[in-house]
Design an enzyme around this catalytic site. Structure first.
Site, mmCIF file in Angstrom:
data_model
loop_
_atom_site.group_PDB
_atom_site.id
_atom_site.type_symbol
_atom_site.label_atom_id
_atom_site.label_comp_id
_atom_site.label_asym_id
_atom_site.label_seq_id
_atom_site.Cartn_x
_atom_site.Cartn_y
_atom_site.Cartn_z
ATOM 1 N N ASP A 199 57.756 46.958 29.921
ATOM 2 C CA ASP A 199 58.853 47.354 30.783
ATOM 3 C C ASP A 199 59.480 46.097 31.388
ATOM 4 O OD1 ASP A 199 59.954 49.818 32.595
ATOM 5 O OD2 ASP A 199 59.683 48.028 33.827
ATOM 6 N N HIS A 202 60.253 54.727 35.199
ATOM 7 C CA HIS A 202 59.816 53.762 34.188
ATOM 8 C C HIS A 202 58.681 54.345 33.334
ATOM 9 C CE1 HIS A 202 62.036 50.237 35.884
ATOM 10 N NE2 HIS A 202 62.024 51.035 36.939
#
Length: 318
Positions: free
Chosen positions: A113, A15
């Protein structure tokens, strides 16, 4: 520093690094950008990681948020399951995120995210346009958008091998969904469903894919079919962002081998940077690859590795 775009992610390679690459692309277009990172999971090495990224990407600003002293109120018991704990920890970082955003000149946009999607609350409080960065494929995005509006009297686990039809996605046996989604009455399911429900709140969704790789899923999302009768955030395909670090080996022998294979002939397997596969499962996958007869490229996360018997038989094929 003038107004900037703030990207919000967390301390997991799959991520953090794609988000950093996205930031680098934005900076290359003259956009002032800051990557804000939740220290979750906190390993004691987060500061060194951020310092290394700062040195590698001088056009991007980085800021490490302090871990929350206490988790935010959550109906799920944060000690019951690692996934529940993770989401609770990320959600509890909202206070630090909000304080950081307030310390900046006016922020143009927040890009969170998908695991940090509760950060949209901070953006809403400040009136900042908020986007979600979805690091998985568009097919997963279409599935996750649709699951909250599915109406079923039974859990996916009870459906067994019955095929599920998600918009833009090939049929999937119900039992093949992630374990967290199989039992609708457990806390893990409720936690992940709450995360899915944040997606439609975004102004737009940035997906780490590209149109011709997943044309069916991309079209379904753009047409709004995963959420019938609702507005679906505008989709932006911004991939591929593969998460490699600068200075890495861009001429890996696997890429040279791949260039020599016929188009469309190679099976690719990759389970991410944070998932583990048991030796027994690796052997089952190995048998499946052998029986398929196809060449393959298989990325296995260290220290998990296939047994010797699982690799010897594949010499010349992968």
């Amino acid at each position: 520093m003038g107004s900037s775009v703030v990207l919000y992610t967390w301390m997991v390679r799959g991520h953090l690094h794609p988000m950093t690459q996205l930031a680098d692309h934005l900076a290359g277009h003259g956009v002032p950008v800051t990557v804000t990172v939740a220290d979750v999971p906190s390993t004691g090495e987060s500061s060194q990681t951020i310092a290394r990224l700062s040195a590698s990407y001088p056009s991007v600003s980085f800021h490490l948020l302090p871990p929350a002293p206490t988790r935010s109120a959550d109906p799920a018991d944060p000690n019951a399951d690692p996934f529940i704990t993770l989401i609770a920890d990320l959600r509890a970082t909202n206070a630090a995120l909000l304080a950081f955003l307030r310390s900046l000149p006016p922020v143009k946009a927040l890009v969170a995210d998908s695991f940090c999607a509760y950060g949209l609350d901070a953006a809403a409080e400040l009136g900042v346009p908020a986007y979600v960065f979805f690091s998985l494929c568009a097919s997963a995005l279409a599935t996750f958008l649709h699951i909250p509006v599915m109406h079923s009297a039974v859990s996916f686990r009870e459906m067994g091998r019955s095929l599920l039809h998600f918009p833009g996605v090939h049929p999937i046996p119900a039992s093949d969904l992630p374990e967290a989604l199989l039992d609708r009455d457990n806390r893990q399911y409720n936690t992940i469903l709450g995360l899915f429900e944040q997606l439609p709140r975004a102004t737009g969704i940035l997906s780490n894919t590209f149109d011709w790789l997943e044309p069916r899923a991309v079209k379904a999302i753009k047409d709004g079919t995963p959420r019938p009768g609702e507005l679906v955030p505008k989709l932006f395909c911004v991939g591929p962002l593969v998460g490699e670090e600068r200075g890495g080996n861009k001429n890996h022998e696997s890429l040279s081998w791949l260039d020599k294979q016929p188009a469309g002939s190679v099976v690719f397997l990759c389970f991410g940077s944070a998932s583990s596969v048991l030796a027994e499962q690796l052997n089952e996958i190995a048998v499946g690859l052998e029986r398929s007869g196809h060449a393959f490229l298989w990325a296995v996360r260290a220290p998990v590795a296939p047994d010797a018997d699982s690799t010897k038989r594949f010499e010349g094929r992968g």
